[in-house]
Structure formats: structure tokens, C-alpha cells
Write an enzyme that holds these catalytic residues in place. Structure first.
Site, PDB file in Angstrom:
ATOM      1  N   SER A   7       0.822  -1.214   0.000  1.00 13.97           N
ATOM      2  CA  SER A   7       0.000   0.000   0.000  1.00 13.97           C
ATOM      3  C   SER A   7       0.856   1.265   0.000  1.00 13.97           C
ATOM      4  CB  SER A   7      -0.928  -0.004   1.216  1.00 13.97           C
ATOM      5  OG  SER A   7      -0.190  -0.216   2.405  1.00 13.97           O
ATOM      6  N   ASN A  94      -2.353  -2.603  13.384  1.00  9.39           N
ATOM      7  CA  ASN A  94      -3.801  -2.394  13.294  1.00  9.39           C
ATOM      8  C   ASN A  94      -4.268  -1.139  14.028  1.00  9.39           C
ATOM      9  OD1 ASN A  94      -3.711  -4.736  11.867  1.00  9.39           O
ATOM     10  ND2 ASN A  94      -4.642  -6.027  13.449  1.00  9.39           N
ATOM     11  N   THR A 139     -38.666  28.043 -10.467  1.00 13.23           N
ATOM     12  CA  THR A 139     -39.025  26.715  -9.976  1.00 13.23           C
ATOM     13  C   THR A 139     -39.253  25.904 -11.246  1.00 13.23           C
ATOM     14  OG1 THR A 139     -41.397  27.194  -9.937  1.00 13.23           O
ATOM     15  CG2 THR A 139     -40.194  27.635  -7.905  1.00 13.23           C
ATOM     16  N   HIS A 140     -38.891  24.645 -11.243  1.00 13.03           N
ATOM     17  CA  HIS A 140     -38.938  23.801 -12.455  1.00 13.03           C
ATOM     18  C   HIS A 140     -38.088  24.402 -13.579  1.00 13.03           C
ATOM     19  CE1 HIS A 140     -42.603  22.043 -10.570  1.00 13.03           C
ATOM     20  NE2 HIS A 140     -42.843  23.304 -10.267  1.00 13.03           N
ATOM     21  N   SER A 261     -12.318  26.960 -27.499  1.00  7.18           N
ATOM     22  CA  SER A 261     -12.517  25.724 -28.245  1.00  7.18           C
ATOM     23  C   SER A 261     -11.400  25.605 -29.270  1.00  7.18           C
ATOM     24  CB  SER A 261     -13.877  25.767 -28.929  1.00  7.18           C
ATOM     25  OG  SER A 261     -13.850  24.979 -30.102  1.00  7.18           O
ATOM     26  N   LYS A 267     -15.946  30.567 -28.781  1.00  8.77           N
ATOM     27  CA  LYS A 267     -16.410  29.907 -27.555  1.00  8.77           C
ATOM     28  C   LYS A 267     -15.568  30.184 -26.330  1.00  8.77           C
ATOM     29  CE  LYS A 267     -18.710  26.251 -27.375  1.00  8.77           C
ATOM     30  NZ  LYS A 267     -18.886  24.812 -27.325  1.00  8.77           N
ATOM     31  N   GLU A 274     -17.616  22.855 -15.009  1.00  9.48           N
ATOM     32  CA  GLU A 274     -17.977  21.496 -15.447  1.00  9.48           C
ATOM     33  C   GLU A 274     -17.195  20.445 -14.660  1.00  9.48           C
ATOM     34  OE1 GLU A 274     -18.983  21.662 -20.067  1.00  9.48           O
ATOM     35  OE2 GLU A 274     -17.190  22.787 -19.570  1.00  9.48           O
ATOM     36  N   TYR A 301      -9.876  -6.507  12.625  1.00  5.42           N
ATOM     37  CA  TYR A 301      -9.231  -6.020  11.414  1.00  5.42           C
ATOM     38  C   TYR A 301      -9.225  -7.083  10.313  1.00  5.42           C
ATOM     39  CZ  TYR A 301      -5.659  -4.277   8.195  1.00  5.42           C
ATOM     40  OH  TYR A 301      -4.997  -3.858   7.076  1.00  5.42           O
ATOM     41  N   GLN A 306      -7.538  -1.914   4.135  1.00  7.42           N
ATOM     42  CA  GLN A 306      -6.466  -1.134   3.489  1.00  7.42           C
ATOM     43  C   GLN A 306      -7.023  -0.352   2.288  1.00  7.42           C
ATOM     44  OE1 GLN A 306      -2.306  -2.556   3.190  1.00  7.42           O
ATOM     45  NE2 GLN A 306      -2.776  -2.885   1.037  1.00  7.42           N
ATOM     46  N   LYS A 309      -8.027   3.862   2.132  1.00  6.36           N
ATOM     47  CA  LYS A 309      -7.229   5.089   1.999  1.00  6.36           C
ATOM     48  C   LYS A 309      -7.347   5.796   0.661  1.00  6.36           C
ATOM     49  CE  LYS A 309      -4.056   2.748   4.769  1.00  6.36           C
ATOM     50  NZ  LYS A 309      -5.216   1.983   5.135  1.00  6.36           N
TER      51      LYS A 309
HETATM   52  N1  ARG Z   1      -1.274  -1.304   5.413  1.00  6.27           N
HETATM   53  C1  ARG Z   1      -2.220  -1.827   6.332  1.00  6.27           C
HETATM   54  C2  ARG Z   1      -3.558  -1.125   6.151  1.00  6.27           C
HETATM   55  O1  ARG Z   1      -3.582  -0.118   5.570  1.00  6.27           O
HETATM   56  C3  ARG Z   1      -1.749  -1.645   7.739  1.00  6.27           C
HETATM   57  C4  ARG Z   1      -2.305  -2.617   8.702  1.00  6.27           C
HETATM   58  C5  ARG Z   1      -1.765  -3.983   8.432  1.00  6.27           C
HETATM   59  N2  ARG Z   1      -2.204  -4.932   9.413  1.00  6.27           N
HETATM   60  C6  ARG Z   1      -2.146  -6.255   9.203  1.00  6.27           C
HETATM   61  N3  ARG Z   1      -2.595  -6.996  10.165  1.00  6.27           N
HETATM   62  N4  ARG Z   1      -1.684  -6.767   8.108  1.00  6.27           N
HETATM   63  O2  ARG Z   1      -4.571  -1.599   6.578  1.00  6.27           O
END
Ligand code: ARG
Length: 442
Positions: A7, A94, A139-140, A261, A267, A274, A301, A306, A309
Site C-alpha cells: 500500500s 492495526n 421553480t422547475h 474551443s 467559444k 464542469e 481487522y 487497506q 485510503k
Molecule cells: N497497510 C495496512 C492497512 O492499511 C496496515 C495494517 C496492516 N495490518 C495487518 N494486520 N496486516 O490496513
């Protein structure tokens, strides 16, 4: 395995939070006598060095080391040796990642809150400037009644204020520290979770270790709040796109926020609006994506988490960009007041004022007034005239008691000025509300 497992290509963005979390953890371990003061000092020294290296982009992340946590820890051990190996006592990746990610989301909430304040301030400034500028209200998307441009802009200030209040609320609920929940069950070491919570600016530690490492509500709330906000920005972007279009031409955007354009020299395309309208897709997508990731996970967990993110980073980036673009356009746009005024008077937009006159001055019940007004509008339509140009005797065919007083209520100026009840579009209300917001946001 590495390709699906690593990651670091995206979670490197947690480096500041990861270092902050480790510094707090090491200080607490030393305070509790779990590691020595000397070890804590070298950990602190080492982490500070990594921080500078990453900040100056001289640090190379290694995908073989999977994520930001192992990258930093491996570098630390390489640098300071044995002491670095003691840092992970009484924690796990974790609770570490949950802590880092909460800190990141908290920072993003604060940054977006500031950006939203800027946008609100820009809107309040333009609203003050255009408290009496008249435009058609719809409205509308059909011309309904005249409103003031300032009133229209302040509608978005209200929406954005609610967006900020939702984010503030999410921040308050988020602010509990998962650090020290360890892998899932807590730890056998005599750690002080309140101490790390306080050092990291959390209000208190989380109460249940299983929940601590498996909760991503804070990210989901953040994405929900951003989704509602993005929906607001998208509506506003859509209005800007309509307003700059040739049949409307209510406002003009400078070259700073439009593009030409490649084949049509005349234009000016509202690309920024947009794109702000379109970025909404990423933000809604991020919310659905993370909800889907989380919905079937047994405690505690699982590596599925993961996937939280990229969705959050992507949504936060899109939100920041969209807010900045909208702020720029609000400051840039030049309303065509004559055109707005003309459009405001078209399509019998003051018909409601006529009906209100019949109720107020002649004592007609509203439903009857509504019916009489309909006949007068039909008469005007048949003659191709605006209401204000319709001869009095024609109006009197619909209701004989109508007098010349009627012409005072048929102008768009009279129409907006009369809407003085709290929350209405009257210029005096708008000027007061705009000033209130300018003060509150100063
Ligand atoms: N890179 C992991 C995540 O974003 C970190 C936690 C990893 N924990 C594990 N038990 N493998 O979730």
C-alpha cells in the site's frame, strides 16, 4: 503478492501522522518504564531524521516493505539499531493505521473547513455587492418570481454552513484515540492510553479494542459529509454553466476560468465549473466504495480495510480542488445586471404580486385572486403585452374594483422589495444577511 498487498504507493501520505503516532507512543513507553529513556531519545532522534528526509523527498520508499508503517520502522532500525526494534512494544499495525488514518482525516476536515470558509466569504462579499441586483427566480427552471442575485448567492452560504457543521460534528465524534488497542484484544504491557491520546490531540482513548481497530465510521462520515457538500457544489456549478450559456448570459467568467474551443473561436467554455460538477462522481464513488468494503467484515481487522485510503485521499483531493475552483469563479464572475433584470420581468414573473394585491387591497380570498390573476395573465398573453403594460380597463374586465394602484406592484423592483418577511429576498434583508455572514466569517 507484492502487487496486490503493498500500500506504500498511496499510504506514504500518512507519513506525518505515522511519525507523530510513533513519537507519542515512544514517549509513553519511556514514561511507563517499558523502554529506557535512552532508547526513547534515540527513537525520537531517528524519527525526526526520517521526517526531514521524507519532507525533502530524499527518502526512498520500498514496496517490498509493504506500507508506510514498515517502511519507517525498517529505516529506523537500520539507523538506530536495537532501540528501533523496541518501538513496536504494546501496539500493532492495526491500531497504528487506525490512529494514523484518523489523524489524517482530522487534518483533512480542518483544511476543508478553512476552504469552505473562504468560499462562504467570497459568496457573502458578492451577495453584499448584489443585494439589490434583480434576477429571475425559478421553480422547475421556469421563471417564477423575481429574486435578488445576492439572495441566490446566500442560499449557497446556508448550504455550506450546514456542510461545515456536519464536518465539525464528524470531527468531534472521530476524536478518540485507537492507539494501544494493539492487534485486537489490547496489550499485556502497562501502557497509558490517555497519555498518547492527549499527546495526539484526541479527547480520550477508544473504549473497546475490537471496535478500535475495525472502525472506519470516521472515514465514512467524512465521505458522507463530503458527498452532501459535493452535491451542493455541483448544483452551483450547474447554475454557473446555465448562467454563462448564450441564451442566458446572466454572468460572464473571465479567461481565468474558461477555455477556448480548438475549432470554434467564439467559444468560452466553463470548464472549471464542469469539472467541479463532475468531481462529485469521485466523491460519491468513494463513499459507496468504502461502504461496500466495510459492510460484510467480521470483527476485527481485515486487510480489506487497506482499501479505505485511496478512496478517502481521492475524495479529499477532489473536494479541495472543487472548492478552490468555485471560490475562484465566485470572485471572478461578472453579472450582466441589465440582462438579469430584463429576464426577471419576462414571463409574467410578477403575477403573484398581482394576486397578493387583490388579497391585500381588495380583500379577495387568495384562491379567487389566483383565478382572477390567471384571467389577467391570459389577457396579457393574448395581446402580447407584459402585465405592467396592460391597460387598466382590460384588468378591470377580470375584476372591476382594480385601480391604478395595481401598477405599483407590477414592477420587479416592487416585487422583491415587498418580500421583507424574514428569509425573503428583499434587498434590505439580503444586505443585512450578507453583512451578518461577512462579520461571522471575518
Ligand atoms: N497497510 C495496512 C492497512 O492499511 C496496515 C495494517 C496492516 N495490518 C495487518 N494486520 N496486516 O490496513
Amino acid at each position: 503478492m507484492q502487487a496486490i498487498n503493498a500500500s506504500i504507493s498511496f499510504d506514504y501520505r500518512l507519513w506525518r501522522e505515522d511519525i507523530a503516532g510513533s513519537l507519542a507512543h515512544a514517549a509513553m513507553l519511556a514514561h511507563q518504564g517499558i523502554i529506557s529513556k535512552d532508547d526513547e531519545a534515540s527513537i525520537r532522534q531517528g524519527l525526526t531524521e526520517i521526517g526531514s528526509a521524507i519532507a525533502s523527498q530524499s527518502f526512498t520508499f520500498d514496496p517490498a516493505l509493504e506500507d508506510i508503517h514498515t517502511n519507517i520502522e525498517a529505516w529506523l532500525v537500520g539507523r538506530i539499531g536495537e532501540a528501533g526494534r523496541r518501538l513496536h512494544t504494546g501496539r500493532s499495525r492495526n491500531d497504528q493505521v487506525a490512529t494514523d488514518f484518523k489523524l489524517w482525516v482530522r487534518g483533512a476536515i480542518d483544511a476543508i473547513d478553512l476552504s469552505l470558509r473562504d468560499l462562504m466569504r467570497a459568496l457573502a462579499d458578492r451577495a453584499a455587492e448584489h443585494a439589490a441586483t434583480i434576477m429571475p427566480g425559478f421553480t422547475h427552471l421556469q421563471t417564477a418570481q423575481p429574486v435578488t442575485f445576492g439572495h441566490h448567492l446566500l442560499a449557497y452560504v446556508e448550504m455550506l454552513a450546514r456542510d461545515r457543521s456536519r464536518l465539525t460534528d464528524a470531527r468531534r465524534r472521530l476524536n478518540e484515540s485507537p492507539l494501544g488497542a494493539a492487534a485486537l484484544a489490547g496489550t499485556t504491557f502497562p501502557i497509558d492510553r490517555s497519555m498518547t491520546a492527549q499527546a495526539l490531540g484526541f479527547d480520550r482513548p477508544t473504549a473497546n479494542s475490537l471496535d478500535s481497530v475495525s472502525d472506519r465510521d470516521f472515514a465514512l462520515e467524512f465521505l458522507s459529509d463530503l458527498s452532501i457538500m459535493a452535491m451542493h457544489l455541483s448544483r452551483f456549478a450547474e447554475e454557473i454553466i446555465i448562467w454563462v450559456s448564450a441564451p442566458y448570459r446572466f454572468i460572464r467568467l473571465s479567461d481565468a476560468f474558461t477555455t477556448g474551443s480548438s475549432i470554434m473561436p467564439q467559444k468560452r467554455n466553463p470548464d472549471a465549473a464542469e469539472l467541479a460538477r463532475a468531481k462529485t462522481g469521485r466523491i460519491f464513488g468513494a463513499l459507496i466504495s468504502l461502504l461496500t468494503v466495510m459492510k460484510g467484515l467480521p470483527l476485527a481487522y481485515a486487510k480489506d480495510m487497506q482499501e479505505d485510503k485511496e478512496a478517502v485521499f481521492n475524495a479529499a483531493d477532489a473536494a479541495e480542488l472543487s472548492i478552490a475552483a468555485m471560490t475562484g469563479m465566485v470572485r471572478d464572475m461578472q453579472p450582466d445586471e441589465a440582462r438579469m433584470h430584463q429576464a426577471a420581468g419576462a414571463d409574467y414573473a410578477t403575477a403573484t404580486d398581482l394576486a397578493d394585491y387583490l388579497v391585500r387591497d381588495l380583500g379577495l380570498p387568495f384562491r379567487t385572486a389566483h383565478h382572477v390573476t390567471g384571467r389577467i395573465v391570459a389577457a396579457a398573453e393574448a395581446r402580447g403585452l407584459d402585465l405592467a403594460d396592460l391597460p387598466l380597463d382590460v384588468m378591470q374586465e377580470a375584476e372591476r374594483r382594480i385601480t391604478g394602484e395595481i401598477f405599483k406592484v407590477l414592477t420587479v423592483e416592487a416585487s422583491v422589495a415587498a418580500r421583507r418577511a424574514y428569509g425573503g429576498t428583499a434587498p434590505e434583508n439580503v444586505a443585512r444577511e450578507a453583512a451578518k455572514w461577512q462579520n461571522a466569517l471575518a
